[in-house]
Design an enzyme around this catalytic site. Structure first.
Site, PDB file in Angstrom:
ATOM      1  N   GLY A  77      -2.364  -0.431   0.888  1.00 12.89           N
ATOM      2  CA  GLY A  77      -3.347   0.517   0.391  1.00 12.89           C
ATOM      3  C   GLY A  77      -2.905   1.970   0.514  1.00 12.89           C
ATOM      4  O   GLY A  77      -1.855   2.296   1.078  1.00 12.89           O
ATOM      5  N   HIS A  78      -3.746   2.856   0.001  1.00 13.89           N
ATOM      6  CA  HIS A  78      -3.417   4.279  -0.010  1.00 13.89           C
ATOM      7  C   HIS A  78      -3.364   4.855   1.405  1.00 13.89           C
ATOM      8  O   HIS A  78      -4.109   4.442   2.292  1.00 13.89           O
ATOM      9  CB  HIS A  78      -4.424   5.066  -0.861  1.00 13.89           C
ATOM     10  CG  HIS A  78      -5.849   4.948  -0.393  1.00 13.89           C
ATOM     11  ND1 HIS A  78      -6.712   4.013  -0.889  1.00 13.89           N
ATOM     12  CD2 HIS A  78      -6.541   5.649   0.525  1.00 13.89           C
ATOM     13  CE1 HIS A  78      -7.881   4.146  -0.298  1.00 13.89           C
ATOM     14  NE2 HIS A  78      -7.796   5.128   0.577  1.00 13.89           N
ATOM     15  N   ASN A  79      -2.430   5.784   1.605  1.00 11.98           N
ATOM     16  CA  ASN A  79      -2.245   6.494   2.875  1.00 11.98           C
ATOM     17  C   ASN A  79      -1.784   5.597   4.019  1.00 11.98           C
ATOM     18  O   ASN A  79      -1.822   6.017   5.177  1.00 11.98           O
ATOM     19  CB  ASN A  79      -3.515   7.234   3.285  1.00 11.98           C
ATOM     20  CG  ASN A  79      -3.855   8.373   2.346  1.00 11.98           C
ATOM     21  OD1 ASN A  79      -4.568   8.167   1.363  1.00 11.98           O
ATOM     22  ND2 ASN A  79      -3.346   9.561   2.611  1.00 11.98           N
TER      23      ASN A  79
ATOM     24  N   SER B 244      -5.188   3.833   4.912  1.00 15.58           N
ATOM     25  CA  SER B 244      -4.933   4.585   6.146  1.00 15.58           C
ATOM     26  C   SER B 244      -4.595   3.716   7.351  1.00 15.58           C
ATOM     27  O   SER B 244      -4.691   4.162   8.494  1.00 15.58           O
ATOM     28  CB  SER B 244      -6.120   5.502   6.478  1.00 15.58           C
ATOM     29  OG  SER B 244      -6.349   6.421   5.430  1.00 15.58           O
TER      30      SER B 244
END
Length: 356
Positions: A238-240, A258
């Site tokens: 996923g993002h970050n 994250s």
């Protein structure tokens, strides 16, 4: 593929001890069931050793704890690592075409290093930089301002969204998507409102990512995968997310936004990590576990929610006894009920008549 090699030299290359004739010439590696003269086979246990001894193989690779049979052998303290080195020694070297295929489409200000191969129907966006000896195979798409290091391989139909950065010797298998938008929305009066993802993905040196895995770009900043990390097929990053160095991630793992994964951690198949959870360095998250809280460095966890593996084993052992315990409880209730019914109204413990 390297030329046939003497058994003694192979033992030195894979970090093992030669048993038998060191001058025996080995031409390749084979499975025990289909081995031919001149090959070496890997016998991981006693059963496999019996099959190997009955085969036409000329030599056997053995774990240190197995006694040798009648065939010459290499005995290794880490037989799986020795097997990997044997395969690397005899594997045919991949040959990728050099140059730009006539059907490829290149944007403006593209820079290709020495010995780069750009295959059929590849699309390179504007201001792309590709390092020396990198191969971009059929149907791959590389977005604007991507930077690809030296000695990389992008297999067919890989997609790099704009501004993705790959280090040296990165291998992306077919269908990998790097830099797609993360799943981020805010709820408004008229429904979901998309959060634009303005960040990028950075993949460091010597990373390998399996087929049809997706790595989302950051909302702001970077999604980063550390050097030497290996990711299996069908993984969602996923993002970050920030993944450390030398991490192993097995198929169908999902990392929410994250998440952080420390150096040397291992995530087994179908692990799901909720957003903002931290997996410590060297930790092991066993198959299908869901760590809802941070996992300390070096810990081994399993289950849902994940807990120390020993505690999970005790819990599973207790759960297996539940049917037996229920039967015992029912039997006890039956006995106690029968005893109460047999008491007269004046006997101690008898149920009162007429309620309270």
């Amino acid at each position: 593929m390297n030329a046939p090699t003497r058994l003694g030299e192979l033992a030195a290359r894979v970090g093992g001890e030669v048993l038998g004739d060191p001058d025996l010439v080995i031409s390749g590696v084979a499975e025990p069931a289909g081995a031919r003269p001149g090959t070496i086979v890997f016998a991981a246990d006693a059963r496999a050793l019996r099959v190997a001894e009955a085969s036409e193989a000329s030599a056997v690779l053995l774990p240190a704890e197995l006694p040798p049979g009648r065939k010459p052998a290499i005995r290794a303290a880490n037989p799986r690592l020795a097997f990997a080195r044997l395969l690397q020694w005899f594997a045919p070297a991949p040959a990728y075409p050099v140059g730009v295929h006539p059907t490829a489409v290149l944007g403006s200000d593209v820079v290709l290093g020495e010995g780069v191969g750009v295959g059929p129907h590849v699309v390179l966006g504007d201001r792309v930089r590709v390092g020396a000896r990198t191969a971009i195979l059929a149907g791959a798409v590389v977005g604007d301002e991507c930077v690809i290091g030296e000695g990389c391989v992008l297999h067919p139909h890989v997609t790099l969204y704009p501004r993705t950065v790959l280090g040296d010797r990165v291998c992306l298998h077919a269908g990998v998507v790097i830099g797609s938008d993360g799943f981020g929305y805010a709820q408004g009066e008229e429904g979901a409102v998309k959060l634009p993802h303005l960040g990028r993905v950075v993949i460091e040196d010597d990373v390998e990512i399996g087929a049809n895995t997706a790595v989302d770009r950051a909302t702001l900043g970077e999604t980063r995968i550390g050097a030497g990390t290996k990711i299996d097929n069908l993984v969602q990053v996923g993002h970050n997310v920030r993944i450390g160095r030398g991490v192993l991630i097995v198929g169908q793992v999902g990392l929410s936004g994250s998440v952080t994964v420390g150096d040397g951690a291992i995530l087994a198949g179908q692990v799901g990590v909720p957003d903002h959870v931290a997996i410590g360095a060297g930790a092991r998250v066993l198959a299908r576990a869901v760590p809802t809280r941070d996992v300390p460095p070096g810990a081994i966890v399993s289950g849902f929610p994940a807990q120390p593996h020993r505690d999970e084993l005790r819990l599973q052992a207790a759960l297996r006894r539940v049917p037996e315990l229920l039967e015992r409880l029912r039997a006890l209730e039956t006995r106690l009920g029968g005893a109460a019914d047999a008491r007269g109204p004046d006997e101690p413990g008898a149920a009162p008549e007429g309620g309270e």
